[in-house]
Design an enzyme around this catalytic site. Structure first.
Site, PDB file in Angstrom:
ATOM      1  N   GLU A   1      10.004 -16.469  -5.565  1.00 61.12           N
ATOM      2  CA  GLU A   1       9.209 -15.232  -5.519  1.00 61.12           C
ATOM      3  C   GLU A   1       9.044 -14.577  -6.884  1.00 61.12           C
ATOM      4  O   GLU A   1       8.035 -13.926  -7.124  1.00 61.12           O
ATOM      5  CB  GLU A   1       9.742 -14.241  -4.479  1.00 61.12           C
ATOM      6  CG  GLU A   1      11.034 -13.556  -4.800  1.00 61.12           C
ATOM      7  CD  GLU A   1      11.456 -12.568  -3.719  1.00 61.12           C
ATOM      8  OE1 GLU A   1      10.622 -11.833  -3.199  1.00 61.12           O
ATOM      9  OE2 GLU A   1      12.664 -12.523  -3.418  1.00 61.12           O
TER      10      GLU A   1
ATOM     11  N   HIS B   1      16.532 -37.562   4.662  1.00 60.73           N
ATOM     12  CA  HIS B   1      15.596 -37.765   5.771  1.00 60.73           C
ATOM     13  C   HIS B   1      14.171 -37.407   5.344  1.00 60.73           C
ATOM     14  O   HIS B   1      13.340 -37.070   6.181  1.00 60.73           O
ATOM     15  CB  HIS B   1      16.043 -36.945   6.980  1.00 60.73           C
ATOM     16  CG  HIS B   1      17.391 -37.366   7.471  1.00 60.73           C
ATOM     17  ND1 HIS B   1      17.605 -38.542   8.152  1.00 60.73           N
ATOM     18  CD2 HIS B   1      18.616 -36.803   7.313  1.00 60.73           C
ATOM     19  CE1 HIS B   1      18.895 -38.668   8.421  1.00 60.73           C
ATOM     20  NE2 HIS B   1      19.531 -37.628   7.910  1.00 60.73           N
TER      21      HIS B   1
ATOM     22  N   ARG C   1       6.339  -1.053  -4.331  1.00 64.31           N
ATOM     23  CA  ARG C   1       5.976  -1.572  -3.010  1.00 64.31           C
ATOM     24  C   ARG C   1       5.032  -2.770  -3.112  1.00 64.31           C
ATOM     25  O   ARG C   1       4.834  -3.482  -2.134  1.00 64.31           O
ATOM     26  CB  ARG C   1       5.289  -0.471  -2.193  1.00 64.31           C
ATOM     27  CG  ARG C   1       6.197   0.683  -1.882  1.00 64.31           C
ATOM     28  CD  ARG C   1       5.406   1.883  -1.436  1.00 64.31           C
ATOM     29  NE  ARG C   1       4.857   1.736  -0.112  1.00 64.31           N
ATOM     30  CZ  ARG C   1       5.424   2.180   0.997  1.00 64.31           C
ATOM     31  NH1 ARG C   1       6.569   2.807   0.940  1.00 64.31           N
ATOM     32  NH2 ARG C   1       4.846   2.023   2.172  1.00 64.31           N
TER      33      ARG C   1
ATOM     34  N   ASN D   1      -3.407   3.050   4.646  1.00 64.54           N
ATOM     35  CA  ASN D   1      -2.518   1.882   4.666  1.00 64.54           C
ATOM     36  C   ASN D   1      -2.589   1.287   6.054  1.00 64.54           C
ATOM     37  O   ASN D   1      -2.615   2.039   7.022  1.00 64.54           O
ATOM     38  CB  ASN D   1      -1.053   2.276   4.471  1.00 64.54           C
ATOM     39  CG  ASN D   1      -0.775   2.872   3.134  1.00 64.54           C
ATOM     40  OD1 ASN D   1      -1.606   2.814   2.249  1.00 64.54           O
ATOM     41  ND2 ASN D   1       0.408   3.445   2.988  1.00 64.54           N
ATOM     42  N   GLY D   2      -2.502  -0.034   6.136  1.00 68.62           N
ATOM     43  CA  GLY D   2      -2.459  -0.662   7.455  1.00 68.62           C
ATOM     44  C   GLY D   2      -3.653  -1.560   7.669  1.00 68.62           C
ATOM     45  O   GLY D   2      -4.394  -1.875   6.732  1.00 68.62           O
TER      46      GLY D   2
ATOM     47  N   LYS E   1       6.921  -4.851  -1.531  1.00 67.49           N
ATOM     48  CA  LYS E   1       8.317  -4.596  -1.213  1.00 67.49           C
ATOM     49  C   LYS E   1       8.509  -4.386   0.273  1.00 67.49           C
ATOM     50  O   LYS E   1       9.438  -4.900   0.883  1.00 67.49           O
ATOM     51  CB  LYS E   1       8.794  -3.354  -1.983  1.00 67.49           C
ATOM     52  CG  LYS E   1      10.234  -2.951  -1.703  1.00 67.49           C
ATOM     53  CD  LYS E   1      11.196  -3.958  -2.274  1.00 67.49           C
ATOM     54  CE  LYS E   1      12.641  -3.612  -2.024  1.00 67.49           C
ATOM     55  NZ  LYS E   1      13.514  -4.792  -2.215  1.00 67.49           N
TER      56      LYS E   1
ATOM     57  N   CYS F   1       0.827  -1.200   0.000  1.00 67.36           N
ATOM     58  CA  CYS F   1       0.000   0.000   0.000  1.00 67.36           C
ATOM     59  C   CYS F   1       0.870   1.261   0.000  1.00 67.36           C
ATOM     60  O   CYS F   1       1.908   1.319   0.624  1.00 67.36           O
ATOM     61  CB  CYS F   1      -0.943   0.080   1.192  1.00 67.36           C
ATOM     62  SG  CYS F   1      -2.150  -1.223   1.258  1.00 67.36           S
TER      63      CYS F   1
ATOM     64  N   LYS G   1      14.662 -16.419  -3.883  1.00 66.71           N
ATOM     65  CA  LYS G   1      14.702 -15.569  -5.084  1.00 66.71           C
ATOM     66  C   LYS G   1      13.943 -16.231  -6.212  1.00 66.71           C
ATOM     67  O   LYS G   1      13.149 -15.602  -6.903  1.00 66.71           O
ATOM     68  CB  LYS G   1      16.150 -15.334  -5.556  1.00 66.71           C
ATOM     69  CG  LYS G   1      16.984 -14.328  -4.837  1.00 66.71           C
ATOM     70  CD  LYS G   1      16.549 -12.897  -4.928  1.00 66.71           C
ATOM     71  CE  LYS G   1      15.502 -12.569  -3.932  1.00 66.71           C
ATOM     72  NZ  LYS G   1      15.852 -12.217  -2.590  1.00 66.71           N
TER      73      LYS G   1
ATOM     74  N   TRP H   1      -2.691  -3.008  -1.485  1.00 64.43           N
ATOM     75  CA  TRP H   1      -2.319  -4.420  -1.441  1.00 64.43           C
ATOM     76  C   TRP H   1      -3.330  -5.060  -0.515  1.00 64.43           C
ATOM     77  O   TRP H   1      -3.363  -4.770   0.680  1.00 64.43           O
ATOM     78  CB  TRP H   1      -0.892  -4.562  -0.900  1.00 64.43           C
ATOM     79  CG  TRP H   1      -0.329  -5.940  -0.999  1.00 64.43           C
ATOM     80  CD1 TRP H   1       0.297  -6.493  -2.083  1.00 64.43           C
ATOM     81  CD2 TRP H   1      -0.307  -6.933   0.035  1.00 64.43           C
ATOM     82  NE1 TRP H   1       0.695  -7.777  -1.784  1.00 64.43           N
ATOM     83  CE2 TRP H   1       0.335  -8.072  -0.493  1.00 64.43           C
ATOM     84  CE3 TRP H   1      -0.777  -6.988   1.335  1.00 64.43           C
ATOM     85  CZ2 TRP H   1       0.523  -9.232   0.237  1.00 64.43           C
ATOM     86  CZ3 TRP H   1      -0.589  -8.147   2.073  1.00 64.43           C
ATOM     87  CH2 TRP H   1       0.061  -9.255   1.518  1.00 64.43           C
TER      88      TRP H   1
ATOM     89  N   GLU I   1      18.378 -18.570   0.407  1.00 66.95           N
ATOM     90  CA  GLU I   1      18.162 -17.301  -0.296  1.00 66.95           C
ATOM     91  C   GLU I   1      17.960 -17.540  -1.799  1.00 66.95           C
ATOM     92  O   GLU I   1      17.092 -16.924  -2.425  1.00 66.95           O
ATOM     93  CB  GLU I   1      19.354 -16.360  -0.033  1.00 66.95           C
ATOM     94  CG  GLU I   1      19.339 -15.039  -0.778  1.00 66.95           C
ATOM     95  CD  GLU I   1      18.086 -14.191  -0.540  1.00 66.95           C
ATOM     96  OE1 GLU I   1      17.311 -14.490   0.379  1.00 66.95           O
ATOM     97  OE2 GLU I   1      17.888 -13.233  -1.308  1.00 66.95           O
TER      98      GLU I   1
HETATM   99  O1  M6R Z   1      12.616  -4.566   4.315  1.00 61.91           O
HETATM  100  P1  M6R Z   1      12.962  -5.866   4.946  1.00 61.91           P
HETATM  101  O2  M6R Z   1      14.372  -6.279   4.700  1.00 61.91           O
HETATM  102  O3  M6R Z   1      12.656  -5.896   6.424  1.00 61.91           O
HETATM  103  O4  M6R Z   1      12.032  -6.924   4.268  1.00 61.91           O
HETATM  104  C1  M6R Z   1      11.998  -8.250   4.695  1.00 61.91           C
HETATM  105  C2  M6R Z   1      11.382  -9.150   3.647  1.00 61.91           C
HETATM  106  O5  M6R Z   1      10.054  -8.784   3.407  1.00 61.91           O
HETATM  107  C3  M6R Z   1      12.161  -9.099   2.328  1.00 61.91           C
HETATM  108  O6  M6R Z   1      13.504  -9.403   2.515  1.00 61.91           O
HETATM  109  C4  M6R Z   1      11.564 -10.084   1.313  1.00 61.91           C
HETATM  110  O7  M6R Z   1      11.751 -11.388   1.748  1.00 61.91           O
HETATM  111  C5  M6R Z   1      12.201  -9.859  -0.056  1.00 61.91           C
HETATM  112  N1  M6R Z   1      11.221  -9.389  -0.974  1.00 61.91           N
HETATM  113  C6  M6R Z   1      12.777 -11.064  -0.654  1.00 61.91           C
HETATM  114  O8  M6R Z   1      13.381 -10.775  -1.877  1.00 61.91           O
END
Ligand code: M6R
Length: 600
Positions: A484, A500, A27, A99-100, A595, A2, A481, A73, A477
């Site tokens: 997502e 396992h 965002r 927002n929120g 974001k 948002c 990536k 969002w 990680e």
């Molecule tokens: O702004 P932040 O680092 O606190 O955000 C945490 C996660 O939302 C962020 O790292 C998210 O996992 C990424 N979009 C992954 O690429």
């Protein structure tokens, strides 16, 4: 997640609001809208989908020099035109964006709004209906707005228009970020400074439970009880060019390529004139005083925190626990006697991390935030901040923020070790310079990585990443990536854990990407790869110079043992990027994601 913009000035508000909303696209959102006030009243436009769709329905002849806009969002109510913001009160006198999450919206509806026909499924709509209800009882708009905000439980950043005061925007916030931007005869509102750099770079931060009355002439901040608050403005150190893609097709690719520069920038920011580490004495002391460090973060930042645990424990000999913020909040472990909390967050606005920060501060503990946004909520509310100097990260998939976080953690670990009198041959500033060059070698290998993505990931439904020791954290990680942005189901596994249970998922052609950068586990991870190959997997081994095998698909340049994650993640980021491209995915704006995750 948002975004809000607001404008009151002398120019065409709709164009400024639309441009502002475009800057907030990163965002994450699923619908968008705006409201413009002019002599004929308040005109609302809103649409499901992209800003481009909203732009196409806004009347190009719509005149007005004041308005508010929003990207939504969805939390309460599906993404739809009806649930998109702005929302209006029953009489249409009041118009709001928010927002929120309003946690007590059902209770407030029962108590105050039984007689009102709500038009949407959102929690937001009750805010605007409550303002109308209290104003109809004789309160001024400002009083009705303050009274409403005082009743709300949860998080909000909100902007309100009143058709009877067509020169004013009323804004308020609690937990969700909101800024007021100031200029000569023009004032703006934004969730993020980037949205309104087109108008000004001078901003004032709002604190929780404050409201601001914004007109062309100025902005008056007050508490919900009506006391005027005075606060200095600051100049946002951002350039509009920092937030442009330039010649890149996607922000994500630009940000991957920026990583060598970011690492060099970090070296220069954390180096004093004698080539030693430059760090705040108070942070050093807090690290020394702590008997245990608790790293709290989410998503990619959590993965950086896992590497941070290894770095601090191995280099500074101090025990560290790394926790997922959203779990820690409700499942807190037994704490040590003198804990120090380190919050890692690119945005500095993640609600889950903030929840933990508020709670540990109440318990009297010290907190350090490592963030890319020094003026952010997590930075302001912690005792200390370390800046990651990565520059604005726009793509939803975090890349340069991750490597920057690990670089700063390595510097912090060595600084602590030195202060504790631990003999240290590892010089992070020199070793990071080697990392920066290694990163460049890898960002130059785009063709190889594009080919790997095409061969292994064009049609697959799933993919596994395996590694041992520190490589395992990078596998987590790499998998995040890939899933997502390409929507391939991907999992990172500790190599030894596969048999396992998870090995049951390996079929003919299942891609398995392995990492081998650590001498002490080189033979065992290669053994794990053989186990999956024996069951039909397509192996893609990424190793480090010195530990390579002739069949490896990619060999990355050698860097210090402690810093391998900063290098091995680059091919994984690029593989994810190209996999998403091959599958026609929207790389910078993946579905369902935001974001900055500002709700719990
Ligand atoms: O702004 P932040 O680092 O606190 O955000 C945490 C996660 O939302 C962020 O790292 C998210 O996992 C990424 N979009 C992954 O690429």
């Amino acid at each position: 997640m948002c975004g809000i913009v607001g404008y009151v000035g002398t120019e065409d508000a709709k164009e400024i609001l639309l441009k502002g909303l475009e800057k907030l696209e990163y965002r994450g959102y699923d619908s968008a809208g705006l409201a413009i006030v002019n002599e004929e009243g308040v005109h609302v436009y809103k649409e499901k989908g992209r800003i481009a769709t909203l732009r196409s329905v806004v009347d190009q002849n719509e005149e007005g020099v004041i308005g508010i806009g929003h990207t939504r969002w969805a939390t309460h109510g599906v993404p739809s035109q009806i649930n998109a913001h702005p929302h209006q009160s029953a009489s249409k006198r009041y118009t709001i964006v928010h927002n929120g999450v309003i946690e007590n919206y059902a209770q407030l509806t029962r108590e105050y709004l039984q007689a009102v026909n709500l038009a949407s499924d959102t929690d937001t709509e009750i805010i605007v209906q409550l303002v109308e209800r209290f104003s109809s009882e004789g309160l001024s708009t400002e009083e009705a707005f303050s009274k409403t905000l005082d009743l709300l439980k949860g998080s909000y950043a909100t902007a309100l228009l009143d058709s009877e005061s067509p020169d004013t925007i009323y804004v308020g916030k609690n937990k969700s970020p909101l800024l007021v931007g100031l200029s000569d005869g023009v004032n703006v509102v934004a969730s993020d400074a980037m949205a309104m750099l087109q108008v000004t770079n001078e901003f004032v931060e709002l604190m929780d439970k404050e409201i601001v009355v914004v007109t062309r002439k100025g902005a008056t901040i007050k508490t919900l009880q009506g006391d005027v608050v005075s606060r200095d403005s600051y100049i946002a150190e951002l350039d509009e060019s920092d937030i442009e893609k330039g010649t890149y097709p996607h922000y994500m690719l630009k940000e991957i390529d920026e990583q060598p520069y970011v690492i060099r920038n970090i070296i220069s920011k954390y180096k004093d004139e004698n080539e030693n580490i430059k760090l705040d004495e108070d942070i050093r002391q807090a690290m020394l005083d702590a008997d245990r460090i608790y790293i709290i973060a989410a998503g990619t930042s959590y993965h950086a925190g896992l590497v941070g645990k290894q770095l601090i424990e191995r280099i500074a000999n101090k025990p560290v626990e790394t926790h997922i913020a959203s779990e820690f909040l409700y499942n807190m472990p037994l704490l040590s006697k003198k804990p120090l909390f380190i919050f890692i967050s690119q945005s500095g606005e993640t609600a889950d991390s903030r929840g933990v920060l508020v709670s540990v501060k109440k318990m009297g503990h010290k907190a350090l935030t490592i963030t890319n946004v020094p003026g952010s909520t997590l930075s302001r509310e912690a005792d200390y901040t370390l800046h990651t100097y990565a520059g604005p990260e726009i793509a939803v998939a975090s890349t340069k923020a991750y490597t920057a976080q690990m670089a700063v953690l390595a510097i912090l670990a060595v600084d602590t070790a030195k202060a504790a009198g631990i003999d240290m041959s590892f010089d992070p500033l020199q070793e990071l310079a080697i990392v920066a060059s290694a990163m460049e070698t890898l960002t130059d290998k785009k063709e190889v990585l594009e080919k790997i993505a095409r061969e292994y990931l064009s049609v697959t439904r799933n993919c596994f990443f395996i590694g041992r020791a520190i490589d395992y954290y990078v596998c987590l990680e790499g998998a995040l990536k890939l899933k997502e942005i390409s929507y391939i189901q991907a999992e990172g596994f500790a190599g030894g854990e596969l048999k396992h249970g998870t090995i049951a998922l390996i079929e003919d052609g299942t891609p398995v990407i392995g990492l081998a950068t650590q001498e002490h586990v080189n033979l065992s991870i290669r053994g794990n790869m053989k186990e999956v190959v024996a069951r039909g997997a397509s192996p893609c081994m990424i190793s480090m110079e010195g530990f390579e095998d002739e069949d490896d698909q990619l060999v990355v340049p050698h860097v210090h043992d402690y810093l391998t994650p900063l290098v091995t993640v680059i091919p994984l980021q690029l593989i994810a990027y190209y996999a998403a491209l091959h599958r026609d995915c929207d790389v910078d704006k993946p579905r369902n994601l935001a974001k900055s995750v500002t709700v719990e």
